[in-house]
Design a protein around this motif. Sequence first.
Motif, PDB file in Angstrom:
ATOM      1  N   ALA A  68       0.994  -1.249  -0.003  1.00  0.00           N
ATOM      2  CA  ALA A  68       0.097  -0.020   0.024  1.00  0.00           C
ATOM      3  C   ALA A  68       0.900   1.156   0.004  1.00  0.00           C
ATOM      4  O   ALA A  68       0.579   2.202  -0.693  1.00  0.00           O
ATOM      5  N   THR A  69       2.103   1.161   0.731  1.00  0.00           N
ATOM      6  CA  THR A  69       2.736   2.332   0.771  1.00  0.00           C
ATOM      7  C   THR A  69       3.579   2.546  -0.481  1.00  0.00           C
ATOM      8  O   THR A  69       3.388   3.693  -1.066  1.00  0.00           O
ATOM      9  N   SER A  72       1.036   4.113  -3.027  1.00  0.00           N
ATOM     10  CA  SER A  72       0.655   5.532  -2.942  1.00  0.00           C
ATOM     11  C   SER A  72       1.906   6.502  -3.457  1.00  0.00           C
ATOM     12  O   SER A  72       1.636   7.597  -3.460  1.00  0.00           O
ATOM     13  N   ASP A  73       3.050   5.840  -2.990  1.00  0.00           N
ATOM     14  CA  ASP A  73       4.143   6.507  -3.085  1.00  0.00           C
ATOM     15  C   ASP A  73       5.256   5.676  -3.819  1.00  0.00           C
ATOM     16  O   ASP A  73       5.910   4.709  -2.893  1.00  0.00           O
ATOM     17  N   ASN A  74       5.387   5.558  -5.283  1.00  0.00           N
ATOM     18  CA  ASN A  74       6.492   4.641  -5.546  1.00  0.00           C
ATOM     19  C   ASN A  74       7.770   4.863  -5.309  1.00  0.00           C
ATOM     20  O   ASN A  74       8.694   3.858  -5.610  1.00  0.00           O
TER      21      ASN A  74
END
Length: 98
Positions: A3-4, A7-9
Amino acid sequence: MKATLASDNQADIGPKIRKDFDFSAVRTDLNAINAALDEDTQRGTDRIVRAILQDITELEVTQKQKPGVPRSETRLNNVCKKLEKLEKSFDDYLAFAN
């Protein structure tokens, strides 16, 4: 962690990996659980424990980024694949131990 990254690759998940999958703690815990299992089950789970530990190491190496260099789509996909591989190894272990 998935999920992290979704949201922020470019998120640095290294600290989270080291915290959640402290190598020596995971190894100690899995070996303690393994010791409680019967010998036949241990033969199967030993291989999976080694795979889990290898997957943690591979994930840690794969996710590293050089400072100031953005994570490419290919590298992001590789990190995601390593996360999926680790998840599958844990699922295999839990299925074997049940």
